[in-house]
Motif scaffolding. Structure first.
Motif, short mmCIF file in Angstrom:
data_model
loop_
_atom_site.label_atom_id
_atom_site.label_comp_id
_atom_site.label_asym_id
_atom_site.label_seq_id
_atom_site.Cartn_x
_atom_site.Cartn_y
_atom_site.Cartn_z
N PHE A 299 -47.53 -8.23 -3.21
CA PHE A 299 -46.21 -8.85 -3.27
C PHE A 299 -45.32 -8.30 -2.17
CE2 PHE A 299 -41.84 -8.12 -4.76
CZ PHE A 299 -41.42 -9.42 -4.99
N THR A 300 -44.53 -9.17 -1.53
CA THR A 300 -43.56 -8.69 -0.54
C THR A 300 -42.15 -9.12 -0.96
OG1 THR A 300 -43.86 -10.64 0.86
CG2 THR A 300 -45.20 -8.72 1.38
N ILE A 301 -41.23 -8.19 -0.77
CA ILE A 301 -39.89 -8.37 -1.34
C ILE A 301 -39.14 -9.53 -0.69
CG2 ILE A 301 -38.73 -6.68 0.17
CD1 ILE A 301 -37.21 -5.76 -2.44
N GLU A 302 -39.43 -9.84 0.59
CA GLU A 302 -38.68 -10.92 1.24
C GLU A 302 -39.03 -12.27 0.62
OE1 GLU A 302 -40.84 -9.02 2.75
OE2 GLU A 302 -42.39 -10.27 3.70
N VAL B 40 -31.88 -5.44 2.08
CA VAL B 40 -32.83 -5.22 0.99
C VAL B 40 -34.25 -5.54 1.48
CG1 VAL B 40 -33.50 -5.87 -1.35
CG2 VAL B 40 -31.08 -5.64 -0.76
N MET C 215 -36.80 -11.97 -10.28
CA MET C 215 -36.57 -12.25 -8.85
C MET C 215 -35.15 -12.78 -8.62
SD MET C 215 -39.20 -11.21 -7.28
CE MET C 215 -39.38 -9.95 -8.54
N ASP D 19 -43.10 -2.68 -2.28
CA ASP D 19 -42.12 -3.77 -2.40
C ASP D 19 -41.85 -4.10 -3.86
OD1 ASP D 19 -42.73 -3.85 0.38
OD2 ASP D 19 -42.12 -5.95 0.44
N GLN E 286 -34.45 -2.45 -8.16
CA GLN E 286 -33.26 -3.29 -7.95
C GLN E 286 -32.90 -4.04 -9.24
OE1 GLN E 286 -31.97 -3.46 -4.77
NE2 GLN E 286 -30.52 -5.15 -4.95
N VAL E 287 -33.89 -4.52 -9.96
CA VAL E 287 -33.62 -5.21 -11.23
C VAL E 287 -32.96 -4.23 -12.20
CG1 VAL E 287 -34.65 -6.34 -13.26
CG2 VAL E 287 -35.50 -6.88 -10.97
N LYS F 38 -36.28 -2.92 3.46
CA LYS F 38 -36.97 -1.81 2.77
C LYS F 38 -38.44 -2.13 2.54
CE LYS F 38 -32.67 -0.73 0.32
NZ LYS F 38 -31.97 -0.92 -0.97
N GLY F 39 -38.83 -3.38 2.80
CA GLY F 39 -40.20 -3.82 2.51
C GLY F 39 -41.19 -3.42 3.59
N GLU F 40 -42.44 -3.31 3.18
CA GLU F 40 -43.51 -2.88 4.09
C GLU F 40 -43.72 -3.85 5.25
OE1 GLU F 40 -47.36 -1.78 2.22
OE2 GLU F 40 -46.25 -1.92 0.33
N HIS F 41 -43.72 -5.16 4.93
CA HIS F 41 -44.08 -6.16 5.92
C HIS F 41 -42.98 -6.29 6.98
CE1 HIS F 41 -46.48 -9.32 7.47
NE2 HIS F 41 -45.69 -10.30 7.12
N ILE G 36 -39.71 -1.36 -5.38
CA ILE G 36 -38.31 -1.50 -4.93
C ILE G 36 -37.64 -2.65 -5.69
CG2 ILE G 36 -36.85 -2.14 -2.97
CD1 ILE G 36 -39.03 -0.78 -1.17
N SER G 37 -38.39 -3.74 -5.90
CA SER G 37 -37.82 -4.88 -6.63
C SER G 37 -37.46 -4.52 -8.06
CB SER G 37 -38.80 -6.06 -6.62
OG SER G 37 -39.05 -6.49 -5.31
N VAL H 270 -33.04 -9.76 -8.55
CA VAL H 270 -33.18 -9.06 -7.26
C VAL H 270 -32.33 -9.77 -6.20
CG1 VAL H 270 -34.76 -8.39 -5.39
CG2 VAL H 270 -35.48 -8.13 -7.77
#
Lengths: 232, 232
Positions: B150-153, B190, B176, A171, A178-179, B193-196, A174-175, B179
Motif C-alpha cells: 500500500f502507498t499513502i499517496e 503527508v 482513507m 505507508d 494519521q487515522v 512521508k511515503g516510501e514511493h 503512517i496512515s 487520512v
C-alpha cells in the motif's frame, strides 16, 4: 521498519522471522484476553476450533475454562462467551483459559513465527508500547480484522501504538497513525462508524463496547510464548 | 457499498461483477495517463509487459507511442518514460499510446471484470467524482500501490474521492477518508512521508511530484473500455 498489517489473512503472507509481532483484536478477543489476565487468570491458550478447545480441556489435569465465540455469540458447551465482562475476577482468578474466536486466534496463529508475540488492546496499549520502545528489529502490528476484512477499531489501536514509537514507518503504519491522531479526541465515535462495532451494538453488546473503548490503557502487557498467553 | 482496496494484488481477489471500479496510481501511471489524454492523446492501451507493447506497435497501422517504466525509469526501446511531463501536447496530440508500468497497469488488469472502469489521479478526481455520484451499485476504489505494498499517496486520493461520495462506506474507505480529511491542508506533506514518494525524489523526479500533487482536479475523467482508455 514499523509496519501495520490490515488483516489476520494478510499476516499469513508476511515473513516474521526475527521480528516482533503485536496482535490486536479490539472487538473483542484481545480486549477480553487483557481483562482476563488483569483479573487474575493464570494463562490463556488460543486455539483455532471449538474441538481443539474441548480436546485441551479433556486432556488437562487442572481446571480449564472454555471461552470464545462464533458469529459473536457463545459456543455451545463453552463456559464463557467473548465479552470482556465475562472474564471477571471471581470467574477467572487462578484459572487457565482456552479461547477460540473467529479472527483474534487466527491472527495469533499467523504470527507464530515471529521472534516475540505480544497481545494488545486499547486497555493494555501503554504497557505494550513500553515493551516495543526497546525493540530494535522489525515490528509488525497485526490487525485481526473480521472475516478477512479490515476493521477500523483495530486500525485505530494500531495507529495509537505507532504514534508512540520512533523509527521507520511503512505507508500503512503512517496512515493508521494519521487515522488515530485525527480521531484521538473521540476514538469511540470514529470506531462507531465501523461495520463490526455496529454489528455488536445491534446484537446487544453495548456494554462490551464501553469496556473496549474505555480510557484504560495501563492493564498488563501480554506475551504469547509457545502458544500460551501470559502477563509479561 | 463504497470500498477501497489497498493494492492491485488484493484487487485480484475481489469479485467486481456488476460494480464500478476506479484505479488510482498517483505516482505516476494514472497521473501520466490523465495528462496524456488532457493533452490530446486519442487513446491509451495498458499492457502488462514491454513485449506486449512492442507487439502492439508492430501490428498497428497508425503511429503508436510507447510509454512506461520499470524500476521507475524508461524502458529500453520505448519513446517515453512514466513522467506526466513527458506526455506534453506536442508529443501526444492525436496519437495512440501503449503503456506498461509496474503497478498501474496491473491494477487496471485486475479490474477488467468490473461493469465500468474509471481511471483517476488527483488531477482528474473531481470529474471522476461527478461520474461516481450517479452510480447506484458497488464502487471499488483500487489503490495500485507499489510491488504489493500500500502507498499513502494512493490512499489519500482514494480518501479524497470517498469524502465526496454519499453511501455505505467500508471501514477501510472510512479510514482513507479520515487520512485525507486530516491531511487536506497539505496533502503533499503527508504523501512525502511515503516510501514511493521518497524513492522518486531520490531518483530525481521532483518535478513529477509537483505535477502529481498540483491543485488541478478538473482534468477529464478517463474510462477504460475493452482495454482502451479514453476520455469520457
Amino acid at each position: 521498519m514499523i509496519d501495520v498489517i490490515a488483516t489476520a489473512q494478510q499476516a499469513l503472507d508476511v515473513d516474521m522471522n526475527g521480528a516482533t509481532a503485536v496482535v490486536i483484536d479490539v472487538l473483542r478477543a484481545t480486549s477480553s484476553m487483557t481483562c482476563a489476565i488483569h483479573n487474575g487468570a493464570r494463562s490463556i491458550v488460543a486455539v483455532n476450533t471449538p474441538e481443539e478447545a474441548f480436546d485441551f480441556k479433556a486432556k488437562s489435569s487442572s481446571r480449564v475454562i472454555l471461552g470464545g465465540e462464533r458469529h459473536a455469540d457463545k459456543i455451545s458447551g463453552f463456559d464463557l462467551d467473548n465479552s470482556p465482562l465475562s472474564y471477571s475476577a471471581d470467574v477467572v482468578r487462578g484459572n487457565d483459559i482456552v479461547m477460540t474466536t473467529t479472527n483474534g486466534t487466527l491472527a495469533i496463529g499467523a504470527c507464530r513465527r515471529a521472534d516475540r508475540l505480544l497481545i494488545s488492546s486499547f486497555l493494555n496499549a501503554d504497557n505494550v508500547i513500553n515493551q516495543l520502545q526497546s525493540v530494535s528489529g522489525d515490528i509488525y502490528i497485526v490487525c485481526a480484522g473480521t472475516e478477512g476484512r479490515f476493521t477500523i477499531e483495530d486500525g485505530l489501536c494500531a495507529g495509537y501504538i505507532v504514534s508512540k514509537l520512533v523509527g521507520d514507518k511503512s505507508d500503512f503504519a503512517i496512515s493508521m497513525q494519521q487515522v488515530y491522531l485525527s480521531s484521538s479526541e473521540d476514538i469511540r465515535l470514529v470506531a462507531s462508524k465501523g461495520e463490526h462495532f455496529e454489528r455488536l451494538k445491534r446484537k446487544g453488546y453495548a456494554f462490551d463496547l464501553d469496556v473496549c473503548f474505555s480510557d484504560i490503557r495501563n492493564y498488563e502487557a501480554l506475551e504469547c510464548v509457545d502458544g500460551v498467553i501470559k502477563k509479561l
